[in-house]
Enzyme design. Sequence first.
Site, PDB file in Angstrom:
ATOM      1  NE  ARG A   1      -7.260   3.478   5.365  1.00 41.69           N
ATOM      2  CZ  ARG A   1      -6.514   4.227   6.151  1.00 41.69           C
ATOM      3  NH1 ARG A   1      -6.935   4.557   7.340  1.00 41.69           N
ATOM      4  NH2 ARG A   1      -5.345   4.671   5.759  1.00 41.69           N
TER       5      ARG A   1
ATOM      6  CB  CYS B   1      -4.518   5.109  11.306  1.00 46.94           C
ATOM      7  SG  CYS B   1      -4.583   3.894  10.002  1.00 46.94           S
TER       8      CYS B   1
ATOM      9  NE  ARG C   1      -0.079   9.822  10.722  1.00 45.25           N
ATOM     10  CZ  ARG C   1      -0.347   8.812   9.903  1.00 45.25           C
ATOM     11  NH1 ARG C   1      -1.382   8.067  10.117  1.00 45.25           N
ATOM     12  NH2 ARG C   1       0.426   8.546   8.887  1.00 45.25           N
TER      13      ARG C   1
ATOM     14  CG  ASP D   1       3.108   0.992   9.757  1.00 47.91           C
ATOM     15  OD1 ASP D   1       2.616   1.782  10.577  1.00 47.91           O
ATOM     16  OD2 ASP D   1       3.395   1.311   8.596  1.00 47.91           O
TER      17      ASP D   1
ATOM     18  CE  LYS E   1      -1.835   1.471   4.112  1.00 44.38           C
ATOM     19  NZ  LYS E   1      -1.434   2.846   4.436  1.00 44.38           N
ATOM     20  CG  ASN E   2       2.189   2.725   3.519  1.00 40.98           C
ATOM     21  OD1 ASN E   2       1.031   3.051   3.204  1.00 40.98           O
ATOM     22  ND2 ASN E   2       2.543   2.498   4.780  1.00 40.98           N
TER      23      ASN E   2
HETATM   24  C1  EPZ Z   1       4.149   6.670   6.759  1.00 41.50           C
HETATM   25  O1  EPZ Z   1       3.339   7.671   7.377  1.00 41.50           O
HETATM   26  C2  EPZ Z   1       3.223   5.493   6.540  1.00 41.50           C
HETATM   27  N1  EPZ Z   1       2.118   5.907   5.694  1.00 41.50           N
HETATM   28  C3  EPZ Z   1       2.718   4.983   7.892  1.00 41.50           C
HETATM   29  O2  EPZ Z   1       1.954   3.835   7.669  1.00 41.50           O
HETATM   30  C4  EPZ Z   1       3.904   4.633   8.782  1.00 41.50           C
HETATM   31  O3  EPZ Z   1       3.428   4.284  10.062  1.00 41.50           O
HETATM   32  C5  EPZ Z   1       4.835   5.834   8.899  1.00 41.50           C
HETATM   33  O4  EPZ Z   1       5.226   6.296   7.578  1.00 41.50           O
HETATM   34  C6  EPZ Z   1       6.101   5.537   9.687  1.00 41.50           C
HETATM   35  O5  EPZ Z   1       6.804   4.503   9.058  1.00 41.50           O
HETATM   36  C7  EPZ Z   1       2.274   5.981   4.370  1.00 41.50           C
HETATM   37  O6  EPZ Z   1       3.330   5.699   3.804  1.00 41.50           O
HETATM   38  C8  EPZ Z   1       1.076   6.377   3.568  1.00 41.50           C
HETATM   39  P1  EPZ Z   1       5.924  10.048   8.990  1.00 41.50           P
HETATM   40  P2  EPZ Z   1       3.809   9.178   7.461  1.00 41.50           P
HETATM   41  O7  EPZ Z   1       5.684  11.385   8.372  1.00 41.50           O
HETATM   42  O8  EPZ Z   1       4.699   9.478   6.309  1.00 41.50           O
HETATM   43  C9  EPZ Z   1       6.070  13.369  12.451  1.00 41.50           C
HETATM   44  C10 EPZ Z   1       0.005   2.534   7.791  1.00 41.50           C
HETATM   45  O9  EPZ Z   1      -0.565   1.931   8.717  1.00 41.50           O
HETATM   46  N2  EPZ Z   1       5.688  14.399  11.474  1.00 41.50           N
HETATM   47  O10 EPZ Z   1       7.117   9.279   8.539  1.00 41.50           O
HETATM   48  O11 EPZ Z   1       2.586   9.989   7.639  1.00 41.50           O
HETATM   49  C11 EPZ Z   1       4.969  12.371  12.707  1.00 41.50           C
HETATM   50  O12 EPZ Z   1       4.029  12.854  13.629  1.00 41.50           O
HETATM   51  C12 EPZ Z   1       0.538   3.914   8.016  1.00 41.50           C
HETATM   52  O13 EPZ Z   1       0.161   2.070   6.651  1.00 41.50           O
HETATM   53  C13 EPZ Z   1       5.647  15.719  11.883  1.00 41.50           C
HETATM   54  O14 EPZ Z   1       5.909  16.056  13.029  1.00 41.50           O
HETATM   55  O15 EPZ Z   1       4.648   9.170   8.774  1.00 41.50           O
HETATM   56  C14 EPZ Z   1       5.752  11.182  13.211  1.00 41.50           C
HETATM   57  O16 EPZ Z   1       6.054  11.363  14.557  1.00 41.50           O
HETATM   58  C15 EPZ Z   1       0.196   4.420   9.355  1.00 41.50           C
HETATM   59  N3  EPZ Z   1       5.288  16.663  10.966  1.00 41.50           N
HETATM   60  C16 EPZ Z   1       7.055  11.270  12.415  1.00 41.50           C
HETATM   61  O17 EPZ Z   1       7.112  12.591  11.883  1.00 41.50           O
HETATM   62  C17 EPZ Z   1       4.983  16.351   9.677  1.00 41.50           C
HETATM   63  O18 EPZ Z   1       4.667  17.263   8.901  1.00 41.50           O
HETATM   64  C18 EPZ Z   1       7.173  10.307  11.258  1.00 41.50           C
HETATM   65  O19 EPZ Z   1       5.951  10.208  10.554  1.00 41.50           O
HETATM   66  C19 EPZ Z   1       5.030  15.002   9.271  1.00 41.50           C
HETATM   67  C20 EPZ Z   1       5.389  14.044  10.198  1.00 41.50           C
END
Ligand code: EPZ
Length: 437
Positions: A417, A132, A137, A324, A28-29
């Site tokens: 999903r 989720c 986020r 995840d 998916k990702n």
């Molecule tokens: C990706 O989410 C995945 N989603 C998530 O999978 C996965 O859990 C996550 O990466 C971590 O591996 C997709 O690829 C669509 P991040 P993402 O931005 O990119 C903080 C699933 O179940 N952050 O890497 O949204 C954030 O809060 C999903 O398939 C900010 O502070 O995660 C987190 O603490 C769930 N500001 C950290 O960065 C921002 O603008 C990393 O999150 C963006 C993120």
Amino acid sequence: MASSGKFVIKGSANSRNLTGEVKVSGAKNDALPAFASALLFKDELNLSNVPAISDIDAMAKLLSGLGATVESEGGESGRPALPAGRWKVVLGKKISSTLDPEIAKRFRGSITLLGPVLARTHEVVFPHPGGCVIGERPIDIFLKGFEALGATVTEHDNRYHLKAPEGLHGAEFFFKYQSVTATETLMMAAVLAKGKTVLKNAAMEPEVIALGEFLIQAGAKITGLGSNTIEIVGGELLSGQNLVREIIPDRIEAGSFVILGALAGKNVAVKNLNANHLQSLTNTLTEMGVQLEIKPDQITILGRAEKLKPVNLRTHEYPGFPTDLQAPMAVLLTQASGRSTIFETIFEGRLGYLETLKMMGAQAWIHDPHQATVEGPTPLSGQEVVSPDLRAGLAYILAGIVANGQTIVHNVHYVERGYEKIEEKLAGLGVQIVKEG
Ligand code: EPZ
């Protein structure tokens, strides 16, 4: 109990009788940013091994709303249908800059479209993306990144408006956290931005590498993939003719089946995966006493020690232990002999599912939004539970499989999903599961 679809699972505690093989689907990702990359192509984008899950349908709808023709297995009137897992995206002459707010809000992956749409049309309008319920986020990193590339950001009517009337330009940008989707969308934006972009503290996940490698094949100038500094020299649209982007195996789905094998199986072969992407998991399982046979594209769970050792689990960006897989892994920790700890370092809302596991009999303590302790082994008992998100939902299914009696998991639309044909795949291993409603 309110529900949009439920799984009814008949557990078979302690029998460890699951066996057979299961094939992992495309990720998916990886697929979501792959679809988003369509905006970077002057002609067409062809994808294969795309999983049949609802997030992909939502992404396809968003692209159609922007003016793209999106074809899949179902075909399009007057044209032959594509084979399963194949998709073709062709942008129309007129491309909209506005993401349908109702669809975009439904899934976080919609955010990968921002960079490509902004870079191609010099504007993008979107709502705060959903997904989720696993923490705050925020999207501050995205907004700062686009500002660095020359966009202005305003917020009104519950929507963000990003504009760059002259187009984006290259820049150096440092990610305050290694964000996966922010790295993906900024890398894509940089492909069309004029000049050189340097992304520092970039994410190193396999999905980022797969995306970048295909863009290179299609003409993009990108170096440093898989390291924390990615350089892009941009300015030209790409060509996707005669190319097919194969979506990589879903390492989270694969890892979930490997955990299931360790929990409840013997001679369970998980096929069509990339074992290199799962080293943190296989190392942890081996440390616990699970016997694995690891081949490049297949992991077989041969059996396990009578007493599994507890572990200290700490989630981390790739190649560390994936957040995840944290919830599915906790189910296995309830069956280890002794005290395990969980330190969730990425998200602050991702331990709540432990309350439900406790209802099922687990001994667990949540110390703060990031840390918990699980003590085992404890027998689990079947319950009626509600899936709060995709990965926790899967954890409840795993718990139900090893629990005494019947477990009903509500809200399976979350699970659907991200996991293709999940009940079919589980039933193939011997799990007694049916979907109702
Ligand atoms: C990706 O989410 C995945 N989603 C998530 O999978 C996965 O859990 C996550 O990466 C971590 O591996 C997709 O690829 C669509 P991040 P993402 O931005 O990119 C903080 C699933 O179940 N952050 O890497 O949204 C954030 O809060 C999903 O398939 C900010 O502070 O995660 C987190 O603490 C769930 N500001 C950290 O960065 C921002 O603008 C990393 O999150 C963006 C993120």
